[in-house]
Design an enzyme around this catalytic site. Sequence first.
Site, mmCIF file in Angstrom:
data_model
loop_
_atom_site.group_PDB
_atom_site.id
_atom_site.type_symbol
_atom_site.label_atom_id
_atom_site.label_comp_id
_atom_site.label_asym_id
_atom_site.label_seq_id
_atom_site.Cartn_x
_atom_site.Cartn_y
_atom_site.Cartn_z
ATOM 1 C CE LYS A 1 -0.753 5.375 9.353
ATOM 2 N NZ LYS A 1 0.610 5.213 8.835
ATOM 3 C CG ASP B 1 3.557 6.450 10.209
ATOM 4 O OD1 ASP B 1 4.231 7.416 9.827
ATOM 5 O OD2 ASP B 1 3.261 5.484 9.473
ATOM 6 C CD GLU C 1 5.815 4.489 5.210
ATOM 7 O OE1 GLU C 1 5.742 4.120 6.392
ATOM 8 O OE2 GLU C 1 4.823 4.755 4.513
ATOM 9 C CD GLU D 1 3.545 -1.222 8.598
ATOM 10 O OE1 GLU D 1 4.346 -1.020 7.674
ATOM 11 O OE2 GLU D 1 2.757 -0.362 9.033
ATOM 12 C CG ASN E 1 -0.089 0.286 2.491
ATOM 13 O OD1 ASN E 1 0.184 1.432 2.827
ATOM 14 N ND2 ASN E 1 0.339 -0.765 3.171
ATOM 15 C CG HIS F 1 5.723 0.489 4.502
ATOM 16 N ND1 HIS F 1 5.417 0.119 3.212
ATOM 17 C CD2 HIS F 1 4.709 1.273 4.923
ATOM 18 C CE1 HIS F 1 4.255 0.662 2.868
ATOM 19 N NE2 HIS F 1 3.804 1.365 3.884
ATOM 20 C CG ASP G 1 7.590 -2.265 1.376
ATOM 21 O OD1 ASP G 1 7.917 -3.389 0.926
ATOM 22 O OD2 ASP G 1 6.426 -1.856 1.422
ATOM 23 C CD GLU H 1 6.300 4.641 10.481
ATOM 24 O OE1 GLU H 1 6.063 3.869 11.430
ATOM 25 O OE2 GLU H 1 5.863 4.445 9.329
ATOM 26 C CE LYS I 1 3.012 2.342 11.583
ATOM 27 N NZ LYS I 1 4.098 2.064 10.639
HETATM 28 O O1 LIG Z 1 -0.461 4.974 6.000
HETATM 29 C C1 LIG Z 1 0.447 4.574 5.272
HETATM 30 O O2 LIG Z 1 0.797 5.174 4.227
HETATM 31 C C2 LIG Z 1 1.201 3.334 5.657
HETATM 32 C C3 LIG Z 1 2.318 3.640 6.578
HETATM 33 O O3 LIG Z 1 2.805 4.731 6.686
HETATM 34 C C4 LIG Z 1 2.870 2.571 7.412
HETATM 35 O O4 LIG Z 1 2.385 1.451 7.331
HETATM 36 O O5 LIG Z 1 3.807 2.853 8.151
HETATM 37 MG MG LIG Z 2 4.569 4.711 7.911
#
Ligand SMILES: O=C([O-])CC(=O)C(=O)O
Ligand SMILES: [Mg+2]
Length: 389
Positions: A184, A213, A265, A341, A55, A322, A292, A239, A182
Amino acid sequence: MPIRIVDVREVTKPIASPIRNAYIDFSKMTTSLVAVVTDVVRDGRPVVGYGFNSNGRYGQGGLIRERFAPRILEADPASLMDAAGDNLDPDRVWATLMTNEKPGGHGERSVAVGTIDMAVWDAVAKIAGKPLFRLLAGRHGVQADPRVFVYAAGGYYYPGKDLGALKAEMRGYLDRGYTVVKMKIGGATITEDRERIEAVLAEIGSQAQLAVDANGRFDLETAIAYARMLRDYPLFWYEEAGDPLDYQLQAALAAFYPGPMATGENLFSHQDARNLIRYGGMRPDRDWLQFDCALSYGLCEYLRTLDVLKAHGWSPRRCIPHGGHQMSLNIAAGLGLGGNESYPDLFQPYGGFPDGVRVVDGHITMPELPGIGFEGKADLYREMKALAG
Ligand SMILES: O=C([O-])CC(=O)C(=O)O
Ligand SMILES: [Mg+2]
């Protein structure tokens, strides 16, 4: 007789969901699913290697169909064989893919190549009759360790998600055996993010640790403001605070954040990884690297990245890629990465583990399946077989 790659097929599939991080939403997210069909027959069927991108980047059908698949299909099959003449040589296939590609500018082509490279390694391990992690460990003279640390990534923003829903999501990960979760940050105000973090920490207690993150959202001032807030908490890592290519920002941040930082990532080549190590102020005693392979030219390139890390005094243990795919699980088990992950509830059927694999005390144990192990995951293998069974 050399092995022939008789077809390279691609289909672009949705992996959309209504979630967002600090930078993008995933309402239109897609992935490329690739099949590399060989003329080797095992158990009465041709060996097919499969791959897909993780992704964050989108499907790569255009590049794969227009440039990369034709290069392999037009190559002299003998030029793709290993020295012993009994298997494909992934590095030779890689070099063929990259014919007439100039250096630098590691944009989306690294995703197209990474996706095909995954399928090539799957085929190579199947032809050798081994799980990929055992093949890798054998080739590199290291002891495979089928037990791999995994953490649960989630904690996205989505419409109507309140603190109760965030806590329930995290509780769900603990119930499934994870010990690191984890979430956001950076998609709300710093005050709201502090509340979200405190709510999750209260929920997970001493059962687990929390990583956060920011998805590259912050300028230096905001990254530092968050660092000052985050360092009040015992986080697993902070992150991607700033733009992935802003090494100076990352280096400056270290002065304000004594805890572990993570990034990488969105770096797609060993040269970009080297720049991060040279200029990004990352600390080999505590920080984490998340390159990744599915997004960054595949395992052939990831091996060069690991060489760069070694040359700069970094252990592969500091790498937790990632992407949440089985390819990185194999690399972790075969070459001694720090873990991988996992997205327990997202991006299915592409992420996750073979059926029956459970997370116990934050770790999974790799089953002994030939290749990457996709055949062990029924929902994923259904999609793969539909492309080339
Ligand atoms: O939300 C995303 O783009 C995925 C991401 O950063 C992660 O898995 O660390
Ligand atoms: Mg990330």
